[in-house]
Design a protein around this motif. Structure first.
Motif, PDB file in Angstrom:
ATOM      1  N   GLY A   1      -3.260  -5.552  -6.949  1.00  0.00           N
ATOM      2  CA  GLY A   1      -4.315  -5.398  -5.959  1.00  0.00           C
ATOM      3  C   GLY A   1      -3.975  -4.426  -4.850  1.00  0.00           C
ATOM      4  O   GLY A   1      -4.808  -4.152  -3.981  1.00  0.00           O
ATOM      5  N   GLY A   2      -2.752  -3.870  -4.875  1.00  0.00           N
ATOM      6  CA  GLY A   2      -2.336  -2.928  -3.842  1.00  0.00           C
ATOM      7  C   GLY A   2      -3.086  -1.611  -3.926  1.00  0.00           C
ATOM      8  O   GLY A   2      -3.509  -1.181  -5.003  1.00  0.00           O
ATOM      9  N   ALA A   3      -3.235  -0.951  -2.786  1.00  0.00           N
ATOM     10  CA  ALA A   3      -4.034   0.274  -2.701  1.00  0.00           C
ATOM     11  C   ALA A   3      -3.140   1.512  -2.610  1.00  0.00           C
ATOM     12  O   ALA A   3      -2.114   1.505  -1.922  1.00  0.00           O
ATOM     13  CB  ALA A   3      -4.949   0.215  -1.486  1.00  0.00           C
ATOM     14  N   PHE A   4      -3.564   2.565  -3.295  1.00  0.00           N
ATOM     15  CA  PHE A   4      -2.892   3.865  -3.270  1.00  0.00           C
ATOM     16  C   PHE A   4      -3.916   4.901  -2.832  1.00  0.00           C
ATOM     17  O   PHE A   4      -4.938   5.095  -3.490  1.00  0.00           O
ATOM     18  CB  PHE A   4      -2.348   4.175  -4.668  1.00  0.00           C
ATOM     19  N   VAL A   5      -3.655   5.563  -1.704  1.00  0.00           N
ATOM     20  CA  VAL A   5      -4.524   6.626  -1.207  1.00  0.00           C
ATOM     21  C   VAL A   5      -3.706   7.906  -1.154  1.00  0.00           C
ATOM     22  O   VAL A   5      -2.632   7.948  -0.537  1.00  0.00           O
ATOM     23  CB  VAL A   5      -5.086   6.294   0.194  1.00  0.00           C
ATOM     24  N   TYR A   6      -4.201   8.955  -1.816  1.00  0.00           N
ATOM     25  CA  TYR A   6      -3.496  10.229  -1.776  1.00  0.00           C
ATOM     26  C   TYR A   6      -4.487  11.380  -1.656  1.00  0.00           C
ATOM     27  O   TYR A   6      -5.681  11.233  -1.952  1.00  0.00           O
ATOM     28  CB  TYR A   6      -2.602  10.408  -3.010  1.00  0.00           C
TER      29      TYR A   6
ATOM     30  N   ALA B   1       0.844  -1.192   0.000  1.00  0.00           N
ATOM     31  CA  ALA B   1       0.000   0.000   0.000  1.00  0.00           C
ATOM     32  C   ALA B   1       0.878   1.240   0.000  1.00  0.00           C
ATOM     33  O   ALA B   1       2.004   1.223   0.524  1.00  0.00           O
ATOM     34  CB  ALA B   1      -0.915   0.002   1.226  1.00  0.00           C
ATOM     35  N   VAL B   2       0.356   2.320  -0.585  1.00  0.00           N
ATOM     36  CA  VAL B   2       1.083   3.592  -0.639  1.00  0.00           C
ATOM     37  C   VAL B   2       0.145   4.706  -0.194  1.00  0.00           C
ATOM     38  O   VAL B   2      -1.028   4.752  -0.604  1.00  0.00           O
ATOM     39  CB  VAL B   2       1.616   3.884  -2.056  1.00  0.00           C
ATOM     40  N   PHE B   3       0.674   5.616   0.633  1.00  0.00           N
ATOM     41  CA  PHE B   3      -0.099   6.748   1.146  1.00  0.00           C
ATOM     42  C   PHE B   3       0.683   8.029   0.920  1.00  0.00           C
ATOM     43  O   PHE B   3       1.909   8.067   1.113  1.00  0.00           O
ATOM     44  CB  PHE B   3      -0.361   6.567   2.646  1.00  0.00           C
ATOM     45  N   ALA B   4      -0.013   9.097   0.520  1.00  0.00           N
ATOM     46  CA  ALA B   4       0.631  10.395   0.301  1.00  0.00           C
ATOM     47  C   ALA B   4      -0.381  11.495   0.610  1.00  0.00           C
ATOM     48  O   ALA B   4      -1.314  11.703  -0.174  1.00  0.00           O
ATOM     49  CB  ALA B   4       1.143  10.514  -1.122  1.00  0.00           C
ATOM     50  N   HIS B   5      -0.192  12.171   1.735  1.00  0.00           N
ATOM     51  CA  HIS B   5      -1.088  13.266   2.122  1.00  0.00           C
ATOM     52  C   HIS B   5      -0.489  14.589   1.664  1.00  0.00           C
ATOM     53  O   HIS B   5       0.511  15.052   2.199  1.00  0.00           O
ATOM     54  CB  HIS B   5      -1.284  13.256   3.635  1.00  0.00           C
ATOM     55  N   MET B   6      -1.049  15.169   0.617  1.00  0.00           N
ATOM     56  CA  MET B   6      -0.650  16.453   0.037  1.00  0.00           C
ATOM     57  C   MET B   6       0.768  16.451  -0.522  1.00  0.00           C
ATOM     58  O   MET B   6       1.353  17.506  -0.708  1.00  0.00           O
ATOM     59  CB  MET B   6      -0.851  17.599   1.031  1.00  0.00           C
ATOM     60  N   LEU B   7       1.312  15.284  -0.817  1.00  0.00           N
ATOM     61  CA  LEU B   7       2.628  15.217  -1.436  1.00  0.00           C
ATOM     62  C   LEU B   7       2.555  15.472  -2.931  1.00  0.00           C
ATOM     63  O   LEU B   7       3.379  16.201  -3.494  1.00  0.00           O
ATOM     64  CB  LEU B   7       3.263  13.860  -1.139  1.00  0.00           C
TER      65      LEU B   7
ATOM     66  N   VAL C   1      -8.234  10.641  -2.770  1.00  0.00           N
ATOM     67  CA  VAL C   1      -8.364   9.725  -3.897  1.00  0.00           C
ATOM     68  C   VAL C   1      -7.871   8.334  -3.482  1.00  0.00           C
ATOM     69  O   VAL C   1      -6.800   8.207  -2.872  1.00  0.00           O
ATOM     70  CB  VAL C   1      -7.568  10.210  -5.116  1.00  0.00           C
ATOM     71  N   ALA C   2      -8.650   7.319  -3.794  1.00  0.00           N
ATOM     72  CA  ALA C   2      -8.234   5.933  -3.569  1.00  0.00           C
ATOM     73  C   ALA C   2      -8.320   5.181  -4.889  1.00  0.00           C
ATOM     74  O   ALA C   2      -9.348   5.224  -5.574  1.00  0.00           O
ATOM     75  CB  ALA C   2      -9.130   5.270  -2.522  1.00  0.00           C
ATOM     76  N   GLN C   3      -7.243   4.531  -5.253  1.00  0.00           N
ATOM     77  CA  GLN C   3      -7.235   3.725  -6.466  1.00  0.00           C
ATOM     78  C   GLN C   3      -6.388   2.480  -6.217  1.00  0.00           C
ATOM     79  O   GLN C   3      -5.502   2.460  -5.372  1.00  0.00           O
ATOM     80  CB  GLN C   3      -6.732   4.515  -7.670  1.00  0.00           C
ATOM     81  N   THR C   4      -6.724   1.420  -6.953  1.00  0.00           N
ATOM     82  CA  THR C   4      -6.103   0.111  -6.725  1.00  0.00           C
ATOM     83  C   THR C   4      -5.407  -0.358  -7.980  1.00  0.00           C
ATOM     84  O   THR C   4      -5.911  -0.197  -9.096  1.00  0.00           O
ATOM     85  CB  THR C   4      -7.200  -0.927  -6.329  1.00  0.00           C
TER      86      THR C   4
END
Length: 228
Positions: free
Chosen positions: A154-159, A124-130, A222-225
């Motif tokens: 299938g990994g999740a990316f939330v930014y 999984a990857v997360f990025a808050h305002m990056l 935004v969440a995308q897989t």
């Protein structure tokens, strides 16, 4: 650093270098500036990552680590990256003080460069305002391609990103490419077209509008897989 220094140095050093130095000074002058309470997007991402079966989280632009520490407390192993060594030093100290050093690894990295990770190596990857920092549209697309490369199927990316409905859009110093500088901080404001273009080849799960801070800042979560 004063508000005027970035504008003076920009022609010689470039906007990216000036912003890096500005963040270094900001973290040094205001340790733990965002506090210890995790951001709302990080709390939401925790549920998204658990639903995806994630065990490891890569956080881009972790700063001094309030969200990285939250993910670690939630049971994830966290690789936290930022281009500010000062911010990451604060993260390491906080992780050690809270008994989380074994779950958090901090690494200096500029997202304009390829991620130093193997293909399909993180859950999984997360990025808050990056993504809405002083990055060009081309650099943003390259970064999202790197995120896709290192994510397992299938990994999740939330930014999260500030968008063109924000009060600071069109205000301050114009750098082109929807990048505006206000109070020394340069922001790339996202259009919905840009969000949609970054989701091509992914499964777009959510584009959620929310507000944060005193202005308030207007953002999308935004969440995308990654397609399997």
């Amino acid at each position: 650093m004063s508000e005027h220094e970035p504008r003076k140095q920009a022609p010689e050093a470039g906007l990216a270098a000036v912003q890096r130095e500005h963040w270094q000074h900001t973290y040094a002058e205001h340790p733990g500036m965002y506090g210890e309470v995790p951001s709302e997007p990080a709390v939401h991402a925790t549920a998204v990552f658990r639903a995806a079966g994630a065990r490891e989280v890569l956080e881009l632009g972790a700063g001094h680590g309030r969200d990285a520490l939250h993910f670690a407390r939630a049971g994830f192993t966290v690789l936290a990256t930022d281009f500010s060594p000062v911010g990451l030093d604060q993260l390491r100290a906080a992780a050690g003080a809270r008994g989380l050093a074994g779950r958090v690894t901090a690494m200096v990295h500029d997202v304009r460069e390829p991620l130093p990770l193997a293909d399909a190596s993180v859950d999984a990857v997360f990025a808050h305002m990056l993504l809405c920092m002083a990055l060009s549209t081309e650099e943003i697309h390259a970064l999202v391609a790197e995120v896709r490369r290192v994510l397992r199927p299938g990994g999740a990316f939330v930014y999260t990103v500030r968008h063109t409905g924000d009060a600071h859009y069109g205000a301050g110093i114009a750098h082109g490419d929807d990048i505006w500088e206000h109070g020394g901080f340069a922001v790339h404001f996202f259009s919905r077209d840009l969000v949609d273009s970054l989701a091509r080849g992914w499964r777009l799960q959510e584009v959620h509008a929310f507000e944060e801070g005193d202005l308030p800042r207007r953002l999308w979560r935004v969440a995308q897989t990654a397609a399997e």
